[in-house]
Structure formats: structure tokens, C-alpha cells
Design a protein around this motif. Structure first.
Motif, PDB file in Angstrom:
ATOM      1  N   VAL B 128       0.833  -1.199   0.000  1.00 34.64           N
ATOM      2  CA  VAL B 128       0.000   0.000   0.000  1.00 34.64           C
ATOM      3  C   VAL B 128       0.874   1.256   0.000  1.00 34.64           C
ATOM      4  N   GLY B 129       1.895   1.266   0.857  1.00 38.43           N
ATOM      5  CA  GLY B 129       2.753   2.442   0.967  1.00 38.43           C
ATOM      6  C   GLY B 129       3.493   2.736  -0.327  1.00 38.43           C
ATOM      7  N   LEU B 130       4.063   1.688  -0.946  1.00 39.82           N
ATOM      8  CA  LEU B 130       4.801   1.882  -2.196  1.00 39.82           C
ATOM      9  C   LEU B 130       3.878   2.360  -3.308  1.00 39.82           C
ATOM     10  N   SER B 131       2.695   1.734  -3.392  1.00 38.48           N
ATOM     11  CA  SER B 131       1.761   2.150  -4.435  1.00 38.48           C
ATOM     12  C   SER B 131       1.364   3.605  -4.232  1.00 38.48           C
ATOM     13  N   ALA B 132       1.102   3.966  -2.972  1.00 41.09           N
ATOM     14  CA  ALA B 132       0.708   5.349  -2.693  1.00 41.09           C
ATOM     15  C   ALA B 132       1.778   6.315  -3.174  1.00 41.09           C
ATOM     16  N   ALA B 133       3.039   6.004  -2.861  1.00 41.90           N
ATOM     17  CA  ALA B 133       4.119   6.910  -3.247  1.00 41.90           C
ATOM     18  C   ALA B 133       4.291   6.929  -4.765  1.00 41.90           C
ATOM     19  N   TYR B 134       4.124   5.767  -5.400  1.00 44.44           N
ATOM     20  CA  TYR B 134       4.385   5.671  -6.831  1.00 44.44           C
ATOM     21  C   TYR B 134       3.306   6.372  -7.642  1.00 44.44           C
ATOM     22  N   PHE B 135       2.044   6.139  -7.256  1.00 43.43           N
ATOM     23  CA  PHE B 135       0.955   6.730  -8.024  1.00 43.43           C
ATOM     24  C   PHE B 135       0.693   8.172  -7.640  1.00 43.43           C
ATOM     25  N   GLY B 136       0.830   8.494  -6.344  1.00 42.27           N
ATOM     26  CA  GLY B 136       0.593   9.864  -5.908  1.00 42.27           C
ATOM     27  C   GLY B 136      -0.863  10.255  -6.062  1.00 42.27           C
ATOM     28  N   GLY B 137      -1.107  11.569  -6.077  1.00 38.25           N
ATOM     29  CA  GLY B 137      -2.459  12.068  -6.338  1.00 38.25           C
ATOM     30  C   GLY B 137      -3.444  11.777  -5.229  1.00 38.25           C
ATOM     31  N   TYR B 185       3.974   0.178   8.487  1.00 34.45           N
ATOM     32  CA  TYR B 185       4.727  -0.205   7.287  1.00 34.45           C
ATOM     33  C   TYR B 185       4.384   0.715   6.122  1.00 34.45           C
ATOM     34  N   ALA B 186       3.083   1.046   6.015  1.00 33.49           N
ATOM     35  CA  ALA B 186       2.668   1.899   4.903  1.00 33.49           C
ATOM     36  C   ALA B 186       3.359   3.254   4.993  1.00 33.49           C
ATOM     37  N   ARG B 187       3.393   3.823   6.177  1.00 33.55           N
ATOM     38  CA  ARG B 187       3.992   5.144   6.313  1.00 33.55           C
ATOM     39  C   ARG B 187       5.496   5.112   6.038  1.00 33.55           C
ATOM     40  N   THR B 188       6.157   4.093   6.614  1.00 35.36           N
ATOM     41  CA  THR B 188       7.604   4.003   6.443  1.00 35.36           C
ATOM     42  C   THR B 188       7.987   3.772   4.989  1.00 35.36           C
ATOM     43  N   SER B 189       7.313   2.792   4.354  1.00 39.03           N
ATOM     44  CA  SER B 189       7.703   2.466   2.982  1.00 39.03           C
ATOM     45  C   SER B 189       7.368   3.624   2.041  1.00 39.03           C
ATOM     46  N   ARG B 190       6.286   4.339   2.325  1.00 37.03           N
ATOM     47  CA  ARG B 190       5.932   5.454   1.457  1.00 37.03           C
ATOM     48  C   ARG B 190       7.002   6.546   1.527  1.00 37.03           C
ATOM     49  N   SER B 191       7.414   6.882   2.762  1.00 36.24           N
ATOM     50  CA  SER B 191       8.365   7.991   2.836  1.00 36.24           C
ATOM     51  C   SER B 191       9.702   7.600   2.233  1.00 36.24           C
TER      52      SER B 191
END
Lengths: 325, 310
Positions: B128-137, B185-191
């Protein structure tokens, strides 16, 4: 500034609405209250009447608005066990929990900040290293087991302090609290200590990290170069800067202390909201569970709001960044 | 928190000429072994894992086998002997079960629940975190709002509410722990991913027209892994402690799965009469497990975080 506060207030209101939806959906998911309330040998007619009387025949969204309307009037139903209005019941237990939480916060701040500063100023000294080792232990000790060990040592073997219960309250300036009676303190000290240990470790670590980072900054070097005394540099220049993360965390942790009181209250038979919720979960006393959730969510929202405002007062950059976005 | 801005470790600090000579993992290993405390933690952790895995062969008694248990042996202090000649090194509990065996089996249950829930939370949260960072928006905003919302409530409270709704049971406890943990995990992986996605190799991967999942999982993920691993170790310790707490409160695992928390809870009833060993020793085992994991996690954070390498 007022724009900032207004925006935060709006956000909190939205959050509150979201949380009521979640709580409502949660109760809905627990199951049908009719099955608990009505006897098994009731006829179909009686069953239908009860369903209608409780408004369970309405569509879900309508039920939600009825729930919201009742909530606005502070009516969350009566406790199945105590036969008292649930909200009143929770609120009547709240002072005991708050008392415990404040005592614990007081301990962690008055012990944690000085120790953390010491460890930050002399990170390689024996004292600094032992403080850090102690804080790792404080983090790792399972809270409930640590409570049992406190009872074992101080109540069973040494017999210095009572093992549980809340002592007699005394009145001071119109406030009713165990803090104002000597016997009350003897009951309070163990649970407060149990609740405080984890937070103390946290405050130590934060303070230490803050001191270490701040000491390397240019303005501290400049203050030193100006020839200010070490005491002034540390207590005025450094201390002011580490306050920002500390205030945030201490503020936010107040909520978690209240939540963690569940464990401490259960062990020490402390009659606060934490013990109430555990007892209510056991007997599925739904109105009390809902009332507890609403009260705790409201408390969290208020705490977050206050911390945000305090933060923006302490650090103008936060306010400015928020304005721009 | 400071872990969130990690750079890929291999590209930091190692001089180009030295890059071939020392493999990155070997460099990490030697950095890890620098701290004696961390080595102690690692050895302890391996021992604990071995005990948990081989519990049926190491335990003097099978606590689930009623024929091996004698109610006459109940509440014996540590070191006492049963009339069959077996020594109860850590005493017996209220039903006459050997505490040492109970702890070995309890470790097994506690570790299984902790590791399983950590594993699922890592997979879900990191994806979830990686997808959030990759797609953005908007997706990113929505996901991060949910993460912030959840993290503003303490884990124990969220777990408490979930289990009040779900009821007791192994699967339910694991589910509750996963729901509690995924947000970390979501927060860490996103940042971590926010920093990575602007780098050239991602751009290169994109211009090669690689598929999105391939870019996220083959290119982005490995470079975001260090902070996630650090959070992972800490979270497994937290999950074990949380499960023990919930089981102690009586809303976690059922009595048929006696984890360390349940053993301690059983001992609570005997504590006030001075029979300390029934809850003391399981708690000690729990403490040692958590300390060992935290020591390893602390050192991992130090060696994987380039900001601290001065």
C-alpha cells in the motif's frame, strides 16, 4: 493564527463524524441486540414489536441519524448491567482514570527530562550509558507483567503498599481526588509508576536525541563563542529547541496513557474507565462500550487539536507551512 | 522516524574502488557485529527461536497431554521433585503442569502469532505504501489520511475495539494485529519510496516501458527495504507484547492456545498468596524475547541509517 485554529477545528469535526460512522458500523457488526434483549420463547408478534420499538426496522442510514440525534442529546442508552445511563456511567469513572494518567505523566516528565538531558550531554559516560540501557529495558518490559512484579515486590513481599483499589478521596478547591489524601497516594503510587515507566523511557530517549542534535547546530556554537555560560546555553538555548518535539509527544502520549490505563487499571483494580471497558466487553454491555468509544474518541480529538495549536505557537514554521498549502 | 529518509546503503560511503572488494551484505554484517550488545541479542534471539521450534523435543513434559500431569503436583515451587522423580525446575502451575514446558510451548504460540501478523502486515502495508508513493495524487492523499487517522490512536485501543467486535480466537487476534500494524509499514515504505521514485533508475525503468508492478516490486521495493526491515523487527516485538497483553486481559487468544500472556494471567491469581513463579517465569521469557528483538532492531537501525554514519 485564528485561520489556522479554525481549519484544525473543521478537520476535527470531520474526523468526529467519520468516527461516529465507524463506531455505528462497529456496533452494527457486533450483531443483533434483539437476540440479547428478548427472551428466546417470545412470539413472532412480540419480536416484531420489539424490533419496531427499537427502530431496527428502519433503513440503515436512518438508524444512523437516530443514533446521531440521540448522541447529540447525550443519550447512549442504559447499561445492561448497571441499569444506569451509559454515558453517565463512563463519565463517573473518568476522574479516576484522569487522576492516574496525570500522575503518570508527571512522573515521566519530572524523571525523564533531567535523565534524558544528562544522557544527551554525556552520551559516552557511565551514567549516560546506564540511563540508555535502562530506557531500553523500560521499553521492553511488558506493561502488565511489570505491574504484577510491582505488586509482588511492594505489596506481597515488602508489604509497603496496597496491591490494588483506589484509596479514599479528599476534597480540595472543590475537586474530589485521591491526590489530596495520604492513603490515597499510597494506593496511587504503584499504578502510576506502572503506567509511567514506558513513557519515562520515551521522554528520556526524545530528550537525549534532541539534546544531541541541537548541540551540533550553529546557533549553539555561536552562543558558546559569545562566551555564554554552559548553564545558560543548555537551559535556555538548547532546552527551548528540544521543547517542540517534547510537547508534541507528551501531549499525544497523554491520550495513549489513558488508553494504556486499561491494562494498569485491570491489574490494580483501579475503578476507572479502562476497567469498566474490559468488564463491559466480557458481558457484551454494548451501550457502555459505545459510550466509552465516543468519550475516548472525543478526548483524542481534543488532545490532538490542543497539541496542534501548541505546536504552532511554539514553532511558527508549522503555521506558515500550513497557510501556504 | 529518522529511518524514513534512508538512501540505498550500497551507494553511500563506499568508495567506487572499494565497491567490488566488499560485498554490501558482508559490510553490513561486520557493521552489525561491531556492537557486542547486538550480538548478544542476536544469539539470544536465535536460541529463543530454536527453543520455540523444538519445544516438543526439549520440554520435559507435554502440557497438553493429561496423562503426564498430576493435580497432586500443583503449585509446587521451583526445584521441587514429583514423586516420579521428575524435577520441576521452574515449579508447577495451578493444574500441576511443569512451568518450563509450559513456557517452551507458550513461546511457540507467542512467536507464531507475532511473526505471522508482522509478516502479513509487512506485505500489505508495504504494498500500500509503495503504491501510494508511486501513483501519488488522490489515492495517496486518501491512503495517508487513513494511516494518519489510525496512527493517532494507540495500538492497544484499536486492538481492543477490534477484538470487542470480533471475539476471541487465534485468527481474530492475528487479524487484529495486522490491522493495527499495517499503517506503520505503509507510512515508512511510502516515505522511503518518495525519495526513491525521483531517482534516475526509476526513470530508466519507466522509459524501458516496464510494467508498473515490475517497477514497484523489482526496482522500487529493494531500495526501500532497509527502513521497512528496521520497522519490521520492532513491530514483531510490539506484536508479541500486544498479543500477550490482550491475552492477559482475557480478550486475546483462547485458553486452548496458552501463549505467554495467558500463562502470566493464570499466575496472577496465585501472586497475592506469594506463589510468584507461575507468572514470574513466563514474563521473564517474554521480556527476554522482546529485549533480544529490540537489541537486534536497534543495531539494524543504526547500520541501515546513513544519516547516523558520520
Amino acid at each position: 493564527m485564528s485561520v489556522f485554529i479554525l481549519r484544525r477545528l473543521m478537520q476535527s469535526l470531520v474526523l468526529l463524524c467519520v468516527m461516529t460512522v465507524i463506531v455505528f458500523a462497529g456496533i452494527y457488526a457486533i450483531g443483533n441486540p434483539i437476540d440479547i434483549l428478548i427472551s428466546a420463547d417470545a412470539s413472532q408478534e412480540e419480536y416484531d414489536r420489539a424490533v419496531r420499538a427499537l427502530g431496527l426496522d428502519l433503513p440503515l442510514w436512518e438508524q444512523y441519524f437516530v443514533f446521531l440525534g440521540n448522541l447529540a442529546q447525550g443519550d447512549l442508552g442504559k447499561s445492561f448491567v448497571f441499569n444506569e445511563p451509559a454515558l453517565q456511567l463512563v463519565l463517573s469513572r473518568l476522574p479516576a482514570t484522569l487522576e492516574l494518567a496525570f500522575a503518570a505523566m508527571l512522573i515521566s516528565i519530572t524523571v525523564g527530562i533531567p535523565l534524558g538531558m544528562w544522557a544527551g550531554l554525556r552520551p559516552d559516560g557511565i551514567a549516560g550509558r546506564s540511563i540508555m540501557a535502562g530506557s531500553i529495558l523500560g521499553f521492553s518490559l511488558p506493561n502488565f507483567w511489570q505491574g504484577l512484579m510491582l505488586i509482588m515486590i511492594f505489596a506481597v513481599f515488602l508489604q509497603w503498599l496496597p496491591a490494588g483499589g483506589r484509596g479514599p478521596t479528599a476534597s480540595f478547591l472543590g475537586m474530589e481526588s485521591t491526590l489530596f489524601s495520604a492513603e490515597g497516594w499510597s494506593h496511587l503510587i504503584l499504578p502510576a509508576l506502572n503506567l509511567a515507566l514506558f513513557k519515562t523511557s520515551l521522554v528520556i530517549r526524545l530528550t537525549r536525541a534532541g539534546v544531541r542534535e541541537t548541540l551540533l547546530l550553529d546557533y549553539v556554537k555561536f552562543a558558546r563563542a559569545k562566551g555564554l555560560s554552559t548553564g545558560r546555553v543548555i537551559f535556555v538555548h538548547v532546552f527551548k529547541n528540544i521543547l517542540i518535539p517534547l510537547v508534541t509527544v507528551i501531549g499525544l502520549e497523554l491520550g495513549s496513557v489513558i488508553a494504556f490505563a486499561v491494562v494498569t487499571e485491570t491489574i490494580f483494580a483501579w475503578p476507572g474507565i479502562g476497567k469498566l471497558i474490559i468488564d463491559s466487553i466480557f458481558v457484551l454491555d454494548r451501550p457502555v462500550i459505545v459510550a466509552y468509544l465516543i468519550v475516548i474518541v472525543l478526548m483524542f480529538i481534543v488532545i490532538n487539536l490542543v497539541v496542534d495549536i501548541l505546536y504552532s505557537v511554539l514553532d511558527p514554521r508549522v503555521r506558515l507551512a500550513d497557510m501556504k498549502s | 522516524m529518522s529511518t524514513s529518509h534512508s538512501e540505498p546503503v550500497a551507494s553511500v560511503e563506499v568508495a567506487p574502488s572499494a565497491r567490488k572488494a566488499i560485498a554490501p551484505w558482508r559490510r553490513l554484517l561486520s557493521a552489525f557485529l561491531e556492537s557486542k550488545l547486538a550480538v548478544v541479542g542476536l544469539v539470544g534471539l536465535v536460541l529463543i527461536l530454536l527453543v520455540a521450534i523444538f519445544a516438543p523435543w526439549l520440554s520435559p513434559q507435554d502440557p497438553f497431554d493429561l496423562t503426564q500431569i498430576d493435580i497432586m503436583d500443583s503449585k509446587l515451587p521451583p526445584g521441587s521433585e514429583s514423586y516420579t522423580g521428575m524435577v520441576y525446575w521452574l515449579g508447577t502451575d495451578g493444574q500441576g503442569r511443569d512451568m518450563l514446558s509450559g513456557i517452551f510451548y507458550g513461546l511457540r504460540i507467542s512467536l507464531t502469532v507475532g511473526i505471522l501478523s508482522g509478516f502479513f502486515a509487512l506485505i500489505i502495508g508495504t504494498s500500500v505504501g509503495l503504491s501510494a508513493a508511486y501513483f501519488g495524487g488522490r489515492i495517496e492523499t486518501l491512503i495517508m489520511r487513513i494511516v494518519d487517522l489510525q496512527l493517532s490512536f494507540p495500538a492497544i485501543l484499536v486492538a481492543l475495539i477490534l477484538l470487542a467486535i470480533l471475539g476471541r480466537g487465534v485468527d481474530k487476534v492475528i487479524l487484529a494485529l495486522v490491522i493495527v500494524q499495517w499503517a506503520y509499514y505503509a507510512r515508512t515504505s511510502r516515505s522511503a519510496a518518495l525519495v526513491e521514485r525521483r531517482k534516475e533508475y526509476i526513470e530508466a525503468a519507466r522509459s524501458l516501458a516496464l510494467s508498473t508492478p515490475r517497477i514497484i516490486f523489482r526496482h522500487l521495493l529493494p531500495n526501500c527495504l532497509p527502513p521497512v526491515i528496521v520497522i519490521g523487527t520492532v513491530q514483531v516485538a510490539n506484536a508479541i507484547a500486544l498479543e500477550a497483553t490482550l491475552s492477559f486481559l482475557g480478550i486475546g487468544l483462547p485458553v486452548t492456545e496458552p501463549s505467554l500472556g495467558l500463562l502470566i494471567s493464570n499466575g496472577f491469581n496465585y501472586l497475592l498468596s506469594g506463589r510468584y513463579w507461575i507468572s514470574f517465569f513466563p514474563g521473564l521469557a517474554l521480556l527476554l524475547t522482546i529485549v533480544a528483538i529490540n537489541l537486534v532492531g536497534d543495531q539494524l537501525r543504526d547500520i541501515l541509517n546513513p544519516r547516523l554514519q558520520r
